[in-house]
Design a protein around this motif. Sequence first.
Motif, PDB file in Angstrom:
ATOM      1  N   ARG A  54      44.144  39.700  42.776  1.00  0.00           N
ATOM      2  CA  ARG A  54      45.368  39.420  42.005  1.00  0.00           C
ATOM      3  C   ARG A  54      45.057  39.292  40.514  1.00  0.00           C
ATOM      4  N   GLN A  55      43.920  38.714  40.183  1.00  0.00           N
ATOM      5  CA  GLN A  55      43.536  38.612  38.776  1.00  0.00           C
ATOM      6  C   GLN A  55      43.171  39.981  38.206  1.00  0.00           C
ATOM      7  N   MET A  56      42.595  40.834  39.040  1.00  0.00           N
ATOM      8  CA  MET A  56      42.289  42.193  38.577  1.00  0.00           C
ATOM      9  C   MET A  56      43.571  42.928  38.219  1.00  0.00           C
ATOM     10  N   LYS A  57      44.613  42.726  39.014  1.00  0.00           N
ATOM     11  CA  LYS A  57      45.910  43.353  38.736  1.00  0.00           C
ATOM     12  C   LYS A  57      46.480  42.827  37.416  1.00  0.00           C
ATOM     13  N   LEU A  58      46.390  41.509  37.210  1.00  0.00           N
ATOM     14  CA  LEU A  58      46.863  40.914  35.950  1.00  0.00           C
ATOM     15  C   LEU A  58      46.057  41.443  34.770  1.00  0.00           C
ATOM     16  N   CYS A  59      44.765  41.615  34.988  1.00  0.00           N
ATOM     17  CA  CYS A  59      43.883  42.142  33.948  1.00  0.00           C
ATOM     18  C   CYS A  59      44.328  43.540  33.521  1.00  0.00           C
ATOM     19  N   LYS A  60      44.582  44.399  34.498  1.00  0.00           N
ATOM     20  CA  LYS A  60      44.977  45.779  34.206  1.00  0.00           C
ATOM     21  C   LYS A  60      46.329  45.847  33.496  1.00  0.00           C
ATOM     22  N   GLU A  61      47.193  44.866  33.780  1.00  0.00           N
ATOM     23  CA  GLU A  61      48.521  44.842  33.176  1.00  0.00           C
ATOM     24  C   GLU A  61      48.523  44.188  31.795  1.00  0.00           C
ATOM     25  N   ASN A  62      47.423  43.512  31.457  1.00  0.00           N
ATOM     26  CA  ASN A  62      47.378  42.753  30.195  1.00  0.00           C
ATOM     27  C   ASN A  62      46.057  42.968  29.462  1.00  0.00           C
ATOM     28  N   LEU A  63      45.672  44.222  29.281  1.00  0.00           N
ATOM     29  CA  LEU A  63      44.397  44.515  28.623  1.00  0.00           C
ATOM     30  C   LEU A  63      44.328  43.927  27.219  1.00  0.00           C
ATOM     31  N   ASP A  64      45.476  43.868  26.527  1.00  0.00           N
ATOM     32  CA  ASP A  64      45.469  43.329  25.162  1.00  0.00           C
ATOM     33  C   ASP A  64      45.157  41.842  25.129  1.00  0.00           C
ATOM     34  N   LEU A  65      45.359  41.160  26.262  1.00  0.00           N
ATOM     35  CA  LEU A  65      45.081  39.720  26.316  1.00  0.00           C
ATOM     36  C   LEU A  65      43.679  39.405  26.838  1.00  0.00           C
ATOM     37  N   MET A  66      42.979  40.400  27.367  1.00  0.00           N
ATOM     38  CA  MET A  66      41.688  40.128  27.982  1.00  0.00           C
ATOM     39  C   MET A  66      40.623  39.602  27.016  1.00  0.00           C
ATOM     40  N   PRO A  67      40.542  40.091  25.765  1.00  0.00           N
ATOM     41  CA  PRO A  67      39.589  39.460  24.840  1.00  0.00           C
ATOM     42  C   PRO A  67      39.869  37.967  24.646  1.00  0.00           C
ATOM     43  N   THR A  68      41.152  37.590  24.723  1.00  0.00           N
ATOM     44  CA  THR A  68      41.513  36.173  24.599  1.00  0.00           C
ATOM     45  C   THR A  68      41.046  35.400  25.822  1.00  0.00           C
ATOM     46  N   LEU A  69      41.145  36.016  27.003  1.00  0.00           N
ATOM     47  CA  LEU A  69      40.654  35.361  28.217  1.00  0.00           C
ATOM     48  C   LEU A  69      39.138  35.197  28.167  1.00  0.00           C
ATOM     49  N   VAL A  70      38.447  36.201  27.644  1.00  0.00           N
ATOM     50  CA  VAL A  70      36.994  36.109  27.477  1.00  0.00           C
ATOM     51  C   VAL A  70      36.660  34.943  26.550  1.00  0.00           C
ATOM     52  N   HIS A  71      37.418  34.834  25.468  1.00  0.00           N
ATOM     53  CA  HIS A  71      37.215  33.730  24.525  1.00  0.00           C
ATOM     54  C   HIS A  71      37.458  32.389  25.207  1.00  0.00           C
ATOM     55  N   SER A  72      38.485  32.310  26.043  1.00  0.00           N
ATOM     56  CA  SER A  72      38.791  31.038  26.712  1.00  0.00           C
ATOM     57  C   SER A  72      37.688  30.666  27.700  1.00  0.00           C
ATOM     58  N   PHE A 171      47.592  33.165  36.050  1.00  0.00           N
ATOM     59  CA  PHE A 171      46.233  33.679  36.159  1.00  0.00           C
ATOM     60  C   PHE A 171      45.337  32.752  36.979  1.00  0.00           C
ATOM     61  N   THR A 172      45.331  31.454  36.677  1.00  0.00           N
ATOM     62  CA  THR A 172      44.425  30.549  37.399  1.00  0.00           C
ATOM     63  C   THR A 172      44.854  30.354  38.843  1.00  0.00           C
ATOM     64  N   ASP A 173      46.144  30.179  39.080  1.00  0.00           N
ATOM     65  CA  ASP A 173      46.599  29.905  40.437  1.00  0.00           C
ATOM     66  C   ASP A 173      46.618  31.145  41.322  1.00  0.00           C
ATOM     67  N   ALA A 174      46.332  32.309  40.726  1.00  0.00           N
ATOM     68  CA  ALA A 174      46.170  33.521  41.537  1.00  0.00           C
ATOM     69  C   ALA A 174      44.978  33.387  42.468  1.00  0.00           C
ATOM     70  N   THR A 175      44.060  32.471  42.151  1.00  0.00           N
ATOM     71  CA  THR A 175      42.895  32.240  43.012  1.00  0.00           C
ATOM     72  C   THR A 175      43.242  31.344  44.191  1.00  0.00           C
ATOM     73  N   LEU A 176      44.441  30.777  44.181  1.00  0.00           N
ATOM     74  CA  LEU A 176      44.817  29.796  45.203  1.00  0.00           C
ATOM     75  C   LEU A 176      45.923  30.308  46.111  1.00  0.00           C
ATOM     76  N   THR A 177      46.003  31.630  46.253  1.00  0.00           N
ATOM     77  CA  THR A 177      46.968  32.243  47.162  1.00  0.00           C
ATOM     78  C   THR A 177      46.227  33.149  48.136  1.00  0.00           C
ATOM     79  N   ASN A 178      46.838  33.359  49.304  1.00  0.00           N
ATOM     80  CA  ASN A 178      46.222  34.251  50.294  1.00  0.00           C
ATOM     81  C   ASN A 178      46.661  35.697  50.057  1.00  0.00           C
ATOM     82  N   LYS A 179      46.288  36.581  50.958  1.00  0.00           N
ATOM     83  CA  LYS A 179      46.587  38.003  50.774  1.00  0.00           C
ATOM     84  C   LYS A 179      48.083  38.294  50.779  1.00  0.00           C
TER      85      LYS A 179
END
Length: 355
Positions: A54-72, A171-179
């Motif tokens: 689910r985070q990979m999907k969010l990543c692909k949809e928000n490439l412009d925000l990924m450097p900010t996530l790396v920074h965080s 983004f964070t709670d995407a790790t707390l859901t099932n398939k």
Amino acid sequence: MRPPNLYTVLRMVLVLLLCAERCVAVKWLALFRIKQRPWETTRNCSKNAGLTPRQMKLCKENLDLMPTLVHSALLSVETCQKQFADRRWNCSSILKVPTLTKDLVRGTREQAYVYGISSAALVHSISKSCSIGVTTKCSCGLLPSAAPTDNFKWGGCGDDVQFGLIFGETFTDATLTNKLGEEKISKKAMLNRHNFKAGRQIVADSLTKACKCHGVSGSCSIMTCWRALPSFDTIGALLKERYALAVEVRRKRKKKDKVLVPIHKGKSFKDDELVYYEKSPDYCSPDDKTGSVGTSGRLCEAKGRGPGNCESMCCGRGHDNFTMEVSERCECKYYWCCYVKCKTCVKTLKLNQCR
């Protein structure tokens, strides 16, 4: 070949369930390792970066925000280590992500802090990036609707905390859901979800007023103010206070739902408080079962009174003294125009190290 007995099957299922819990969590903090890579394509949105599907999907949809996530992610790692530099548990295990050591999966105070700081750093970084125009998905935060009572006017570009909170939770709670996209309801998932929320809440409550003066010769005849977040060091320190006051909880069935409640009757906890259910070890000696690496070899303060003093840090084992020479620039002078010339000075440091 004989089929496995029922005990073996149940044991295998339990191991798989525990692995499922450990395989999500805060593995995405491993993003700090790839801070030099460009995010122009989706190939960096992978498992190797510690991301869940689910985070990979969010990543692909928000490439412009990924450097900010790396920074965080980097901000989380650096702040955690900075805040606990003088403690027996010094957050060194966070450097092993995406591998998660036992201290980050057992439901301890330390795990609670890492979840809180990671969630807070994400909201803080995204909110700041909005106000400086990193992405078109958000911009300036909303100005207060109430008219100012003092001699100033609302204006400027405040941090968009509202967008930061929404994206951060997604983004964070995407790790707390099932398939199927349903919330996991295990005790550990409930604990992690709350501590993620606590981190976000502390950031939201930290919004303050920032102002800029306008006028002739700095007279400040006109003052423009907006809502802004403090430095992240301030957030990290607030979370450390919550760490010290974290509430021990257990899971209880309430009507048809399961909820976390304090183990002591009559107590409660708020959205901005950290919770845990497993008591922490003393972290004095190496122990694979708890994730403790011990304090042998750690530097300490011989005459200090805080948690970094040698008596506390070394757990009564004693310490050794040694000296170290370091070279540093000194007596620097600026010469017009335009260079700085310095001498090299050698300084002798007297240090103490735990046995």
